[in-house]
Scaffold this motif. Structure first.
Motif, mmCIF file in Angstrom:
data_model
loop_
_atom_site.group_PDB
_atom_site.id
_atom_site.type_symbol
_atom_site.label_atom_id
_atom_site.label_comp_id
_atom_site.label_asym_id
_atom_site.label_seq_id
_atom_site.Cartn_x
_atom_site.Cartn_y
_atom_site.Cartn_z
ATOM 1 N N THR A 223 11.024 35.719 -14.764
ATOM 2 C CA THR A 223 12.365 34.886 -14.542
ATOM 3 C C THR A 223 12.401 33.797 -13.618
ATOM 4 O O THR A 223 13.008 32.857 -13.651
ATOM 5 N N GLN A 224 11.638 34.332 -12.514
ATOM 6 C CA GLN A 224 11.386 33.201 -11.541
ATOM 7 C C GLN A 224 10.807 32.008 -12.102
ATOM 8 O O GLN A 224 11.229 30.915 -11.756
ATOM 9 N N THR B 25 16.865 37.978 -6.353
ATOM 10 C CA THR B 25 16.696 38.262 -7.804
ATOM 11 C C THR B 25 17.664 39.343 -8.098
ATOM 12 O O THR B 25 18.157 39.378 -9.369
ATOM 13 N N PHE C 284 20.747 39.014 -11.070
ATOM 14 C CA PHE C 284 20.820 39.802 -12.440
ATOM 15 C C PHE C 284 21.951 40.394 -12.338
ATOM 16 O O PHE C 284 22.482 40.578 -13.517
ATOM 17 N N LEU D 266 10.797 30.831 -15.015
ATOM 18 C CA LEU D 266 11.945 30.177 -15.988
ATOM 19 C C LEU D 266 12.951 29.381 -15.288
ATOM 20 O O LEU D 266 13.262 28.307 -15.733
ATOM 21 N N ILE E 100 13.206 43.974 -18.745
ATOM 22 C CA ILE E 100 12.847 42.736 -18.312
ATOM 23 C C ILE E 100 11.915 42.978 -16.760
ATOM 24 O O ILE E 100 12.345 43.676 -16.099
ATOM 25 N N GLY F 278 18.991 30.550 -11.408
ATOM 26 C CA GLY F 278 18.669 31.835 -11.548
ATOM 27 C C GLY F 278 19.566 32.804 -12.236
ATOM 28 O O GLY F 278 19.081 33.604 -13.288
ATOM 29 N N LEU G 163 18.444 35.023 -20.664
ATOM 30 C CA LEU G 163 17.284 36.009 -21.313
ATOM 31 C C LEU G 163 17.899 37.290 -21.567
ATOM 32 O O LEU G 163 17.460 37.895 -22.464
ATOM 33 N N ALA H 97 11.379 42.154 -13.138
ATOM 34 C CA ALA H 97 11.987 41.054 -12.009
ATOM 35 C C ALA H 97 10.954 41.074 -10.887
ATOM 36 O O ALA H 97 11.249 40.792 -9.780
ATOM 37 N N VAL I 2 19.411 31.391 -16.040
ATOM 38 C CA VAL I 2 18.371 31.620 -16.664
ATOM 39 C C VAL I 2 18.485 33.293 -17.045
ATOM 40 O O VAL I 2 17.952 33.883 -18.345
ATOM 41 N N ARG I 3 18.974 34.152 -16.070
ATOM 42 C CA ARG I 3 18.863 35.575 -16.369
ATOM 43 C C ARG I 3 20.073 36.054 -17.499
ATOM 44 O O ARG I 3 19.560 36.877 -18.349
#
Ligand code: NCD
Length: 311
Positions: A141-142, A62, A66, A144, A130, A298, A305, A132, A301-302
């Motif tokens: 976010t996971q 994660t 990010f 998503l 956000i 991941g 976002l 995490a 998606v991040r």
């Protein structure tokens, strides 16, 4: 402007996302994947903006994703862990956030072992926040990236039979996925031993559509997606499990269980895995297992976002 495209400042959980907004983020993530497939994996979208990653709890995928996401959008990125910071001198979360604001942070990404910490930060920070991962509460976010991975493989979420197996009681991944999957119309079954599920009424009060099962073989029959969760020993009180061996025998995704599933059934795991506990090594490398793709998705998606929150 529809509600779905209205400006969002924070992503604290998926509970306040509409299905349309989730789909839009997944669509944006698809475009971000295109950026990430280029030779130069960077666009100038967030040039001049500063993103601070505050990680008060361990993380590999994660945190790195990010960081990569913010860099791919050309943001300035600072990563902060509690160790080595003034948190060790007793600085409070609120003071830390004020300090980051004074230093010019535009967005904060926070992981914390206390549920609700990102919400507290959001009340004291002028920019976007956000989550995490906070305690056992949420990991939007996971969820998503899981939705993106499922959508890519199976086309749509609506009508799919998704089974989440394992340590559901302690899982923020399960909770955020429940919001996302049910909003997009999946049928979700939670499968765990009673001690790792907690009262069934807790789940059905919040997500009335959800099914509960204590028997993995019954639960996964005919599933489109099986999501295994890590046994979270760090959040566990003693006495919740008879023994690891018994747990594995009853709930692990083994090659035998895999063989009884269709070839199209996706096997997922958010990582980190305890191989041989909740999932077998042969299952991790099976063709219908998409665990590495979850990690890859991941980043996109991040990016999606961060882009959306930056406005
Ligand atoms: C999860 C987490 O930290 O909530 N991991 C992750 O972010 N990929 C799941 C876990 O720790 O088991």
């Amino acid at each position: 402007m529809t509600i779905a495209t209205a400006r969002r400042r924070h992503a604290l959980d998926l509970d306040d996302f509409t299905p349309e907004e989730i789909e839009e983020i997944l669509d944006t993530a698809e475009s971000m994947k295109e950026v990430l497939s280029r030779e130069i994996k960077q666009v100038p979208t967030l040039r001049g903006r500063t993103v601070v990653n505050m990680f008060y709890e361990e993380s590999t995928r994660t945190r790195i994703s990010f960081e990569l996401a913010a860099r791919a959008l050309s943001a300035n990125v600072v990563s902060f862990t509690a160790r080595g910071s003034s948190v060790e001198k007793g600085e409070s979360l609120i003071d830390t956030v004020r300090t980051l604001q004074a230093l010019g942070a535009d967005m904060v990404v926070i992981r914390h072992n206390q549920s609700g910490a990102p919400h507290l930060v959001a009340r004291h920070f002028a920019g976007g926040v956000i989550n995490a991962g906070d305690g056992r509460h949420a990991h939007p976010t996971q969820a998503l990236l899981d939705l993106l991975t499922i959508r890519e493989h199976l086309g749509q979420i609506r009508g799919l039979k998704v089974v989440i197996v394992g340590d559901i009681l302690h899982s923020r991944v399960a909770r955020s996925n429940l919001w996302g999957l049910t909003r997009l119309g999946a049928e979700v079954t939670l499968c765990a031993p009673p001690t790792l599920l907690g009262p069934a009424a807790y789940w059905t009060a919040t997500w009335p559509q959800v099914k509960i099962s204590y028997k993995v073989d019954e639960a996964i029959a005919g599933a489109d997606v099986v999501m295994a969760l890590r046994l979270q020993k760090e959040r566990m009180q003693a006495g919740l499990l008879p023994s690891l061996r018994e747990y594995s025998r009853a709930y692990a995704i083994t090659p035998e269980r895999l063989a009884r599933l269709g070839e199209k059934t996706l096997i997922m795991h958010p990582g980190p895995m305890n191989e041989g506990v909740e999932i077998w090594p042969e299952v991790v490398t099976a063709p219908n297992t998409v665990i590495d793709e979850q990690v890859t998705n991941g980043v996109a998606v991040r990016m999606a976002l961060l882009y959306r929150l930056a406005g």
